[in-house]
Design an enzyme around this catalytic site. Structure first.
Site, PDB file in Angstrom:
ATOM      1  N   GLY A  14       0.777  -1.244   0.000  1.00  0.00           N
ATOM      2  CA  GLY A  14       0.000   0.000   0.000  1.00  0.00           C
ATOM      3  C   GLY A  14       0.803   1.286   0.000  1.00  0.00           C
ATOM      4  CB  SER A  15       4.282   2.255  -0.837  1.00  0.00           C
ATOM      5  OG  SER A  15       4.461   1.861  -2.173  1.00  0.00           O
ATOM      6  CG  ASN A  16       1.795   3.470  -5.754  1.00  0.00           C
ATOM      7  OD1 ASN A  16       2.197   4.520  -6.243  1.00  0.00           O
ATOM      8  ND2 ASN A  16       2.392   2.293  -5.956  1.00  0.00           N
ATOM      9  CG  MET A  92      -1.638  -8.037  -6.349  1.00  0.00           C
ATOM     10  SD  MET A  92      -0.744  -7.328  -7.754  1.00  0.00           S
ATOM     11  CE  MET A  92       0.087  -8.786  -8.358  1.00  0.00           C
ATOM     12  NE  ARG A  93      -8.907 -11.931  -7.163  1.00  0.00           N
ATOM     13  CZ  ARG A  93      -8.555 -13.199  -7.398  1.00  0.00           C
ATOM     14  NH1 ARG A  93      -7.340 -13.619  -7.107  1.00  0.00           N
ATOM     15  NH2 ARG A  93      -9.409 -14.033  -7.933  1.00  0.00           N
ATOM     16  CG  ASN A 109      -3.807  -0.357 -12.493  1.00  0.00           C
ATOM     17  OD1 ASN A 109      -3.606  -0.595 -11.287  1.00  0.00           O
ATOM     18  ND2 ASN A 109      -3.149  -1.000 -13.449  1.00  0.00           N
ATOM     19  CG  HIS A 111       1.716  -1.684 -15.240  1.00  0.00           C
ATOM     20  ND1 HIS A 111       1.526  -2.908 -14.615  1.00  0.00           N
ATOM     21  CD2 HIS A 111       2.674  -1.882 -16.176  1.00  0.00           C
ATOM     22  CE1 HIS A 111       2.327  -3.800 -15.165  1.00  0.00           C
ATOM     23  NE2 HIS A 111       3.024  -3.211 -16.112  1.00  0.00           N
ATOM     24  CG  ASP A 145      -7.768  -6.466 -23.622  1.00  0.00           C
ATOM     25  OD1 ASP A 145      -8.483  -7.440 -23.306  1.00  0.00           O
ATOM     26  OD2 ASP A 145      -7.687  -5.997 -24.771  1.00  0.00           O
ATOM     27  CB  ALA A 175       8.953   7.604 -10.688  1.00  0.00           C
ATOM     28  CD  GLU A 176       4.959   2.285  -9.064  1.00  0.00           C
ATOM     29  OE1 GLU A 176       3.861   2.013  -8.565  1.00  0.00           O
ATOM     30  OE2 GLU A 176       5.843   1.419  -9.240  1.00  0.00           O
TER      31      GLU A 176
HETATM   32  C1  GRF Z   1       3.318  -0.913  -7.522  1.00  0.00           C
HETATM   33  O1  GRF Z   1       4.581  -1.070  -8.145  1.00  0.00           O
HETATM   34  C2  GRF Z   1       2.235  -0.695  -8.541  1.00  0.00           C
HETATM   35  O2  GRF Z   1       2.672   0.005  -9.669  1.00  0.00           O
HETATM   36  C3  GRF Z   1       1.856  -2.103  -8.929  1.00  0.00           C
HETATM   37  O3  GRF Z   1       1.947  -2.839  -7.736  1.00  0.00           O
HETATM   38  C4  GRF Z   1       2.869  -2.205  -6.855  1.00  0.00           C
HETATM   39  C5  GRF Z   1       2.107  -1.947  -5.590  1.00  0.00           C
HETATM   40  O4  GRF Z   1       2.922  -1.425  -4.560  1.00  0.00           O
HETATM   41  N1  GRF Z   1       0.570  -2.123  -9.565  1.00  0.00           N
HETATM   42  P1  GRF Z   1       2.258  -0.741  -3.302  1.00  0.00           P
HETATM   43  O5  GRF Z   1       1.306  -1.758  -2.698  1.00  0.00           O
HETATM   44  O6  GRF Z   1       1.526   0.480  -3.764  1.00  0.00           O
HETATM   45  O7  GRF Z   1       3.391  -0.416  -2.386  1.00  0.00           O
END
Ligand code: GRF
Length: 221
Positions: A14-16, A92-93, A109, A111, A145, A175-176
């Site tokens: 959950g870092s994002n 992750m689904r 989302n 990625h 997709d 960067a995310e």
């Molecule tokens: C991130 O790299 C995101 O881009 C991908 O899964 C990872 C999730 O990391 N979809 P976090 O749970 O947000 O730390």
């Protein structure tokens, strides 16, 4: 103006999600987090969200007979939370066509690649094996997709000769954490919207040019 109501879907660390929650604490940010839902009860991010008094829910996909039943429950949870926009953050689904249609253009989302390259898992290993010199991450509206759909924002980072999967993943993840709040702000404010398979952005002007290019060296003549 009323803030855009966001629910974040997670499966793990959950870092994002943390980066989005942090951004939403800004009084001028156009979105608020009204809930976090995880399909795993051991997702680390749940503790962080609960500590910040954000309503959390666990919807264990294994408790359902099939994907459709799981998604029907997810949809009613989201509807009860009166969500405007759903942010997938390491969720992750795989989602069915019908769920994606129900939430069309209300589902985004992140990625960890420069889409449309390197969709799916093992992204960083495949980027390294392919020899690309620039990697990065993308935030996009979700289509049926996997890892496809109109791209809202991307950030690029350099790939170095001695990079490992771990070192590249860490650089992309940093960067995310900047990119996702930026993309959410664009969508929640109404500045960015999907038109067909592209995203139109009003006043399209990078707020932070560091997001969009790897470090450059300046040369003097
Ligand atoms: C991130 O790299 C995101 O881009 C991908 O899964 C990872 C999730 O990391 N979809 P976090 O749970 O947000 O730390």
């Amino acid at each position: 103006m009323a803030k855009c109501r966001i629910v974040i879907l997670i499966s793990g660390r959950g870092s994002n999600m943390e980066a989005l929650i942090e951004a939403c604490t800004r009084s001028d940010f156009p979105a608020e987090i009204v809930g976090v839902i995880s399909n795993r009860k051991d997702a680390g991010g749940l503790i962080y969200a609960a500590d910040r008094k954000i309503p959390v829910e666990v919807l264990d996909h294994r408790a359902f007979e099939n994907r459709e039943d799981f998604e029907a429950s997810l949809t009613s949870l989201l509807e009860n939370m009166k969500v405007d926009l759903v942010c997938l953050a390491g969720f992750m689904r795989l989602l069915t066509d019908s769920f994606v249609s129900r939430w069309l253009d209300k589902l985004i989302n992140i990625h960890p690649s420069l889409l449309p390259s390197f969709k799916g898992l093992d992204t960083h290993a495949r980027a390294l094996a392919s020899g690309v010199r620039i990697a990065g991450c993308s935030v996009h509206f979700v289509r049926a997709d996997m890892d496809s759909g109109p791209i809202i924002a991307q950030a690029a980072v350099p790939v170095f000769t001695n990079d490992t999967q771990e070192s590249l993943a860490a650089r992309v993840l940093a960067a995310e954490h900047k990119l996702y709040p930026h993309a959410l702000e664009l969508v929640a404010s109404g500045q960015a919207r999907a038109v067909g398979e592209r995203v139109i952005i009003d006043n399209d002007d990078p707020v932070d040019t560091q997001l969009f290019a790897p470090a450059t060296r300046s040369y003097t003549t």
